[in-house]
Motif scaffolding. Structure first.
Motif, PDB file in Angstrom:
ATOM      1  N   PRO A  76      -2.792   5.102 -47.059  1.00  0.00           N
ATOM      2  CA  PRO A  76      -1.709   6.028 -47.180  1.00  0.00           C
ATOM      3  C   PRO A  76      -0.780   5.222 -46.264  1.00  0.00           C
TER       4      PRO A  76
ATOM      5  N   GLY B 228       4.118   3.971 -53.447  1.00  0.00           N
ATOM      6  CA  GLY B 228       5.236   4.881 -53.953  1.00  0.00           C
ATOM      7  C   GLY B 228       6.456   3.883 -53.997  1.00  0.00           C
TER       8      GLY B 228
ATOM      9  N   THR C 166       0.103  11.407 -58.264  1.00  0.00           N
ATOM     10  CA  THR C 166      -0.831  12.292 -58.010  1.00  0.00           C
ATOM     11  C   THR C 166      -0.194  13.193 -56.841  1.00  0.00           C
ATOM     12  N   GLY C 167       0.303  12.475 -55.522  1.00  0.00           N
ATOM     13  CA  GLY C 167       0.655  12.926 -54.466  1.00  0.00           C
ATOM     14  C   GLY C 167       1.778  13.834 -54.750  1.00  0.00           C
TER      15      GLY C 167
ATOM     16  N   LEU D 190       1.231  17.038 -57.011  1.00  0.00           N
ATOM     17  CA  LEU D 190       0.562  17.994 -56.214  1.00  0.00           C
ATOM     18  C   LEU D 190       1.355  18.789 -55.301  1.00  0.00           C
TER      19      LEU D 190
ATOM     20  N   TYR E 164      -6.254  21.273 -48.444  1.00  0.00           N
ATOM     21  CA  TYR E 164      -6.731  19.983 -48.146  1.00  0.00           C
ATOM     22  C   TYR E 164      -5.632  18.896 -47.827  1.00  0.00           C
TER      23      TYR E 164
ATOM     24  N   SER F 266      11.075   8.169 -51.700  1.00  0.00           N
ATOM     25  CA  SER F 266      10.798   8.042 -50.366  1.00  0.00           C
ATOM     26  C   SER F 266      11.600   7.114 -49.612  1.00  0.00           C
TER      27      SER F 266
ATOM     28  N   HIS G 138      12.723   5.359 -45.244  1.00  0.00           N
ATOM     29  CA  HIS G 138      12.143   5.004 -43.959  1.00  0.00           C
ATOM     30  C   HIS G 138      13.514   4.971 -43.126  1.00  0.00           C
TER      31      HIS G 138
ATOM     32  N   LYS H 191      14.193   1.592 -44.773  1.00  0.00           N
ATOM     33  CA  LYS H 191      14.860   2.003 -46.148  1.00  0.00           C
ATOM     34  C   LYS H 191      15.712   3.417 -45.942  1.00  0.00           C
TER      35      LYS H 191
HETATM   36  P1  AP5 Z   1      -0.067  10.706 -51.537  1.00  0.00           P
HETATM   37  O1  AP5 Z   1       1.250  11.069 -51.638  1.00  0.00           O
HETATM   38  O2  AP5 Z   1      -0.468   9.999 -52.720  1.00  0.00           O
HETATM   39  O3  AP5 Z   1       0.058  10.068 -50.155  1.00  0.00           O
HETATM   40  P2  AP5 Z   1      -0.813   8.564 -49.697  1.00  0.00           P
HETATM   41  O4  AP5 Z   1      -1.837   7.794 -50.695  1.00  0.00           O
HETATM   42  O5  AP5 Z   1      -1.312   8.883 -48.548  1.00  0.00           O
HETATM   43  O6  AP5 Z   1       0.499   7.539 -49.722  1.00  0.00           O
HETATM   44  P3  AP5 Z   1       1.670   7.759 -49.313  1.00  0.00           P
HETATM   45  O7  AP5 Z   1       2.600   8.378 -50.213  1.00  0.00           O
HETATM   46  O8  AP5 Z   1       1.775   8.351 -48.207  1.00  0.00           O
HETATM   47  O9  AP5 Z   1       2.103   6.290 -48.992  1.00  0.00           O
HETATM   48  P4  AP5 Z   1       2.505   5.006 -50.042  1.00  0.00           P
HETATM   49  O10 AP5 Z   1       1.765   4.036 -50.012  1.00  0.00           O
HETATM   50  O11 AP5 Z   1       3.223   5.572 -51.365  1.00  0.00           O
HETATM   51  O12 AP5 Z   1       3.583   4.581 -49.086  1.00  0.00           O
HETATM   52  P5  AP5 Z   1       5.394   4.864 -48.872  1.00  0.00           P
HETATM   53  O13 AP5 Z   1       5.763   3.815 -50.364  1.00  0.00           O
HETATM   54  O14 AP5 Z   1       5.995   5.757 -49.267  1.00  0.00           O
HETATM   55  O15 AP5 Z   1      -1.216  11.828 -51.315  1.00  0.00           O
HETATM   56  C1  AP5 Z   1      -0.981  12.872 -50.420  1.00  0.00           C
HETATM   57  C2  AP5 Z   1      -2.115  13.774 -50.596  1.00  0.00           C
HETATM   58  O16 AP5 Z   1      -2.362  14.369 -51.827  1.00  0.00           O
HETATM   59  C3  AP5 Z   1      -3.347  13.196 -50.189  1.00  0.00           C
HETATM   60  O17 AP5 Z   1      -3.854  13.140 -48.748  1.00  0.00           O
HETATM   61  C4  AP5 Z   1      -4.488  14.178 -50.751  1.00  0.00           C
HETATM   62  O18 AP5 Z   1      -4.517  15.267 -50.070  1.00  0.00           O
HETATM   63  C5  AP5 Z   1      -3.482  14.463 -52.168  1.00  0.00           C
HETATM   64  N1  AP5 Z   1      -3.866  13.544 -53.106  1.00  0.00           N
HETATM   65  C6  AP5 Z   1      -3.078  12.627 -53.909  1.00  0.00           C
HETATM   66  N2  AP5 Z   1      -3.713  12.084 -54.809  1.00  0.00           N
HETATM   67  C7  AP5 Z   1      -5.025  12.345 -54.895  1.00  0.00           C
HETATM   68  C8  AP5 Z   1      -6.139  11.902 -55.623  1.00  0.00           C
HETATM   69  N3  AP5 Z   1      -5.861  11.157 -56.565  1.00  0.00           N
HETATM   70  N4  AP5 Z   1      -7.099  12.787 -55.306  1.00  0.00           N
HETATM   71  C9  AP5 Z   1      -7.326  13.642 -54.301  1.00  0.00           C
HETATM   72  N5  AP5 Z   1      -6.367  14.145 -53.541  1.00  0.00           N
HETATM   73  C10 AP5 Z   1      -5.238  13.375 -53.814  1.00  0.00           C
HETATM   74  O19 AP5 Z   1       5.713   3.798 -47.948  1.00  0.00           O
HETATM   75  C11 AP5 Z   1       5.613   4.565 -46.635  1.00  0.00           C
HETATM   76  C12 AP5 Z   1       6.693   4.452 -45.769  1.00  0.00           C
HETATM   77  O20 AP5 Z   1       6.774   3.089 -45.455  1.00  0.00           O
HETATM   78  C13 AP5 Z   1       8.075   4.748 -46.288  1.00  0.00           C
HETATM   79  O21 AP5 Z   1       8.895   5.349 -45.297  1.00  0.00           O
HETATM   80  C14 AP5 Z   1       8.554   3.482 -46.832  1.00  0.00           C
HETATM   81  O22 AP5 Z   1       9.871   3.532 -46.819  1.00  0.00           O
HETATM   82  C15 AP5 Z   1       7.932   2.569 -45.810  1.00  0.00           C
HETATM   83  N6  AP5 Z   1       7.724   1.169 -46.110  1.00  0.00           N
HETATM   84  C16 AP5 Z   1       7.080   0.953 -47.477  1.00  0.00           C
HETATM   85  N7  AP5 Z   1       6.860  -0.420 -47.646  1.00  0.00           N
HETATM   86  C17 AP5 Z   1       7.401  -0.932 -46.472  1.00  0.00           C
HETATM   87  C18 AP5 Z   1       7.456  -2.528 -46.242  1.00  0.00           C
HETATM   88  N8  AP5 Z   1       6.941  -3.434 -46.549  1.00  0.00           N
HETATM   89  N9  AP5 Z   1       8.068  -2.579 -44.590  1.00  0.00           N
HETATM   90  C19 AP5 Z   1       8.383  -1.462 -44.038  1.00  0.00           C
HETATM   91  N10 AP5 Z   1       8.372  -0.189 -44.405  1.00  0.00           N
HETATM   92  C20 AP5 Z   1       7.999   0.031 -45.642  1.00  0.00           C
END
Ligand code: AP5
Length: 211
Positions: A9, A14, A31-32, A35, A52, A132, A134, A138
């Motif tokens: 996560p 994303g 899928t997040g 959902l 969940y 998304s 930051h 971002k």
């Molecule tokens: P979901 O929305 O998929 O959450 P996640 O996997 O926990 O992933 P995130 O969206 O939190 O992170 P990401 O890797 O996309 O990071 P992001 O690009 O946003 O799922 C949420 C919930 O839904 C789950 O907990 C579960 O309950 C359920 N669910 C979903 N899919 C499921 C499935 N298949 N089965 C069962 N349950 C499911 O980046 C994060 C932050 O960091 C942002 O602010 C971004 O701007 C920043 N950032 C990104 N890259 C960098 C970088 N290189 N340097 C600095 N900052 C950065």
């Protein structure tokens, strides 16, 4: 090309999916996001998923697999797609196989847990389109407003530090075994995700093109 973006996560799945889907003109399927939309609209799947998600646990496989199956049957997904956050369990990966879906590449975005915890407190997401941001890495052009659709950006309920820890635990127990699963099938490519966003995009695109 059909791809899976795998990672903890907050690893940046994303963020990178957004970049790559524009570059390759294929949809990013999260899928997040689906959902969260279902929860917002109080659909049957959303009502099942909410508790969940709030606790940082995985939504039951049958709920997520049903949603995903409908989505990849849509016309815009027929020439390739990026799956962001699916599969999350070996059972989900097997379900994908049994649907006859051929996966070309699995891109793992690898970020250590301590960097994830620091990152998540600054994440903000759009209430309208799910984009998304930051606060530091971002930021939106106008504070609190989504660049893409103009809706409000907010902190996700599951980005509280204690829930982030629960999500990381779930990731290591249930999702990390997929690395081995796809490595054995010759599909896994790992990209280091601790660099700046633009550099991670460059590495991700290079990995997709096999450079
Ligand atoms: P979901 O929305 O998929 O959450 P996640 O996997 O926990 O992933 P995130 O969206 O939190 O992170 P990401 O890797 O996309 O990071 P992001 O690009 O946003 O799922 C949420 C919930 O839904 C789950 O907990 C579960 O309950 C359920 N669910 C979903 N899919 C499921 C499935 N298949 N089965 C069962 N349950 C499911 O980046 C994060 C932050 O960091 C942002 O602010 C971004 O701007 C920043 N950032 C990104 N890259 C960098 C970088 N290189 N340097 C600095 N900052 C950065």
């Amino acid at each position: 090309m059909n791809m899976i973006f795998l990672g903890a996560p907050g690893a940046g799945k994303g963020t990178q999916a957004e970049v790559v889907c524009k570059e390759l003109n294929i949809p990013a399927i999260s899928t997040g996001n689906m959902l969260r939309e279902a929860v917002k609209n109080s659909t049957e799947a959303g009502l099942k998923a909410k508790s969940y998600m709030d606790a940082g646990e995985l939504v039951p496989d049958e709920v997520v697999i049903g949603i995903l199956k409908d989505r990849i049957a849509q016309p815009d997904a027929q020439n390739g797609f990026i799956l962001d956050g699916f599969p999350r369990t070996v059972q989900q990966a097997e379900a994908l196989e049994s649907m006859g879906v051929e996966i070309d590449k699995v891109i793992e975005i690898d970020v250590p847990d301590d960097a994830i915890i620091a990152r998540m407190s600054g994440r903000r997401v759009c209430e309208g389109c799910g984009n998304s941001y930051h606060i530091q890495y971002k930021p939106t052009k106008v504070e609190g407003i989504c660049d893409a659709c103009g809706a409000k950006v907010v902190q996700r309920i599951d980005d509280k530090p204690e829930t982030v820890l629960a999500r990381l635990k779930t990731y290591h127990e249930k999702t990390a075994p997929l690395k081995d699963y796809y490595e054995k099938r010759g599909k896994l490519v790992t990209v280091k995700g601790q660099n700046e966003i633009a550099e991670t995009s460059r590495l991700t695109l290079a990995a997709i093109k096999g450079e």
